[in-house]
Write an enzyme that holds these catalytic residues in place. Structure first.
Site, PDB file in Angstrom:
ATOM      1  N   ASN A  37      10.709  13.204  -2.993  1.00  0.00           N
ATOM      2  CA  ASN A  37       9.678  12.697  -3.901  1.00  0.00           C
ATOM      3  C   ASN A  37      10.377  12.248  -5.179  1.00  0.00           C
ATOM      4  O   ASN A  37      11.068  13.032  -5.828  1.00  0.00           O
ATOM      5  CB  ASN A  37       8.665  13.806  -4.199  1.00  0.00           C
ATOM      6  CG  ASN A  37       7.731  13.471  -5.360  1.00  0.00           C
ATOM      7  OD1 ASN A  37       7.255  14.362  -6.043  1.00  0.00           O
ATOM      8  ND2 ASN A  37       7.471  12.193  -5.579  1.00  0.00           N
ATOM      9  N   GLY A  38      10.196  10.984  -5.556  1.00  0.00           N
ATOM     10  CA  GLY A  38      10.818  10.468  -6.765  1.00  0.00           C
ATOM     11  C   GLY A  38      11.531   9.159  -6.497  1.00  0.00           C
ATOM     12  O   GLY A  38      11.353   8.524  -5.454  1.00  0.00           O
ATOM     13  N   GLY A  91       0.389  10.189  -1.167  1.00  0.00           N
ATOM     14  CA  GLY A  91       0.965   9.132  -0.352  1.00  0.00           C
ATOM     15  C   GLY A  91       0.154   8.902   0.904  1.00  0.00           C
ATOM     16  O   GLY A  91      -0.079   9.838   1.671  1.00  0.00           O
ATOM     17  N   CYS A  97       5.413  10.524  -3.720  1.00  0.00           N
ATOM     18  CA  CYS A  97       5.223  11.086  -2.392  1.00  0.00           C
ATOM     19  C   CYS A  97       4.895  12.562  -2.509  1.00  0.00           C
ATOM     20  O   CYS A  97       4.912  13.135  -3.590  1.00  0.00           O
ATOM     21  CB  CYS A  97       6.498  10.927  -1.558  1.00  0.00           C
ATOM     22  SG  CYS A  97       7.121   9.238  -1.462  1.00  0.00           S
ATOM     23  N   TYR A 152      -3.223  11.867 -14.041  1.00  0.00           N
ATOM     24  CA  TYR A 152      -3.695  10.995 -12.952  1.00  0.00           C
ATOM     25  C   TYR A 152      -3.302  11.450 -11.558  1.00  0.00           C
ATOM     26  O   TYR A 152      -4.109  11.418 -10.637  1.00  0.00           O
ATOM     27  CB  TYR A 152      -3.142   9.587 -13.211  1.00  0.00           C
ATOM     28  CG  TYR A 152      -3.605   8.513 -12.257  1.00  0.00           C
ATOM     29  CD1 TYR A 152      -4.770   7.803 -12.502  1.00  0.00           C
ATOM     30  CD2 TYR A 152      -2.866   8.194 -11.119  1.00  0.00           C
ATOM     31  CE1 TYR A 152      -5.191   6.802 -11.629  1.00  0.00           C
ATOM     32  CE2 TYR A 152      -3.284   7.204 -10.248  1.00  0.00           C
ATOM     33  CZ  TYR A 152      -4.446   6.508 -10.508  1.00  0.00           C
ATOM     34  OH  TYR A 152      -4.855   5.537  -9.653  1.00  0.00           O
TER      35      TYR A 152
END
Length: 498
Positions: free
Chosen positions: A129-130, A52, A20, A286
């Site tokens: 995030n995670g 996201g 995210c 990426y």
């Protein structure tokens, strides 16, 4: 993770669904502010949209003695959710935002962030995030304390855990820094958090630094010496669009506090047994936008060096070097520079296909890649080519691309992948397919080359990737430097706990 109507079948086959984006902003100086904080957050989320695309949300506070937050969140892209009127209605002096891909919880509106709760110590908003490495154990602890959970999201779990009074630690009421430190003792990874209470925002990064988080300073567009606010973001890529300057990364284990007066470090928590940092190395490969800065270096430059290392490891005779747009382009330029083989564009990407609908027609679905890419025949015909991509996940997309190029007249197509083969799941916020789905676990390089119709195929080595990442890092000789390569090597920073 469910297949979304905004994602084509070929994209779903190829992509890793990742984590995210989190963002926070506090206006400087006297409040109410003249800075359009909600507009800044919306622009920040647009810059993080690549992290996201399932849902987005913003929570705003007027600060001081105000105890209610204004919240808007829902499924869809940032531009679909936040019209000009919606943004104007989100008035406030500080706020946080979130863009989401689902990992531990499903793709449903109830899981949209930021999560907001009203505790005995005031309102609290959290964006995460995670993915928690020990979410099961932490969930059982929270439930045992009599707290009900409305979702399976570990982000809601974090929010509730922050509000609990620790049974063995005396915390004086709304001492949020102490509560955050206690949470960090309970779980060491993986998370970057932005947490908002009444008049301040906390930026929190797990002790391993697995997920990114950075700080920026907003300056006046008319008076460059005048500070207008502070921002915290998953990536720095959106700072220019809001008139902010990148200051630095939030350190692993650090809690920073952002207020109208600036930012300060509250504390830094160490890692157990002096273990090294474990920043996700696939952020470089990426996930991140190429114009973001991590660990003092531009992501684009690292990808360029990946191409250089790839050329040194697996050169083959060819007339041209190219890439699958746009993911492998930086590495392809690096490969071309190192070998003096000219870089030539061979594929045109139709940007209006793929994120609009899933085509139900069997015939059009079979066309797949041909709907999305066109071969530039004049650049391809009669050429031996090296085609660079950033990663191969399931291997379903590369075959049709190679056929497209051969139909356009390519005599040889050699595939070079600017990252090592993916062989393991992540469990820390990246929705990597199961090990059985990962093509590298089912086929050797030669077998995969034959399967997709390539003349040869080679990946960048793990050592080559590490060298590309560390080579120009400002503090590359520090003993603190370390990167998580779990998806490549199976070596996790900590043992997975259920």
């Amino acid at each position: 993770m469910t297949l979304q109507s905004s994602m084509s079948v070929e994209e779903y086959d190829r992509q890793l669904r990742h984590e995210c984006g989190v963002f926070g902003c506090v206006a400087s100086g006297p409040w109410p502010t003249n800075t359009d904080v909600s507009q800044v957050i919306c622009l920040g989320l647009l810059a993080l949209q690549h992290r996201g695309q399932e849902s987005a949300g913003i929570a705003m506070s007027e600060g001081d003695n105000h105890t209610q937050f204004k919240v808007k969140k829902g499924m869809g892209l940032v531009t679909n959710l936040f019209s000009d009127d919606a943004v104007k209605n989100l008035k406030g002096n500080l706020g946080i935002g979130h863009t989401r891909y689902s990992t531990s919880a499903g793709s449903e509106e109830v899981n949209c962030q930021p999560f907001v709760v009203h505790s005995a110590h005031g309102a609290l908003a959290v964006a995460h995030n995670g993915e928690l490495f020990n979410a099961g154990r932490l969930r059982r602890m929270v439930l045992a304390r009599g707290v009900g959970l409305s979702t399976h999201s570990d982000s809601e779990l974090i929010t509730q855990a922050l509000c609990l009074n620790p049974p063995d630690i005396e915390i004086d009421g709304p001492d949020w820094p102490a509560r955050i430190r206690h949470f960090m003792e309970l779980t060491k990874l993986s998370y970057s958090l932005v947490i908002m209470e009444k008049d301040r925002i906390f930026g929190v990064r797990d002790p391993y630094g697995n997920r990114p988080l950075c700080i920026g300073r907003m300056m006046s567009l008319t008076d460059t010496d005048k500070e207008e606010g502070w921002v915290v973001s998953s990536e720095s890529c959106g700072f220019l669009s809001i008139g902010a300057r990148y200051i630095r990364d939030v350190y692993p284990g650090e809690i920073v506090e952002l207020t109208r007066d600036g930012f300060q470090t509250i504390s830094i928590m160490g890692r157990p047994h002096n273990r090294p940092q474990a920043f996700c190395i696939f952020e470089y490969v990426y996930f991140a936008r190429p114009d973001s800065i991590y660990e003092g270096q531009m992501v684009y430059s690292v990808r360029l060096r990946c191409g250089i290392m790839l050329a040194r490891e697996s050169l083959v005779e060819a007339d041209i070097v190219s890439s699958v747009p746009e993911s492998g382009t930086a590495a392809a330029h690096g490969f071309s520079t190192e070998t003096n083989i000219p870089f030539v564009e061979v594929l045109y990407k139709n940007r209006y296909i793929g994120r609009t609908f899933i085509q139900p027609s069997a015939r059009l679905r079979k066309l797949g890649v041909a709907k999305k890419f066109g071969a530039i025949a004049e650049n391809v015909a009669g050429k031996r080519m090296i085609l660079i991509d950033d990663s191969i996940v399931r291997g379903n997309t590369m075959g049709p691309i190679i056929k497209l190029l051969r139909d356009a007249g390519a005599t040889e197509v050699h595939i070079r992948v600017a990252s090592p083969p993916l062989k393991f799941t992540c469990n820390m916020g990246i929705n990597i397919p199961t090990r059985d789905e990962l093509i590298a676990n089912r086929m050797t390089n030669d077998q995969l080359a034959k399967h997709i119709g390539a003349d040869s195929l080679a990946y960048l080595s793990v050592e080559g990737l590490r060298a590309a990442v560390i080579d120009k890092m400002p503090n590359k000789n520090s003993k603190e430097i370390g990167h998580c390569t779990a998806c490549l090597t199976g070596e996790y920073p900590e043992e997975l706990s259920f």
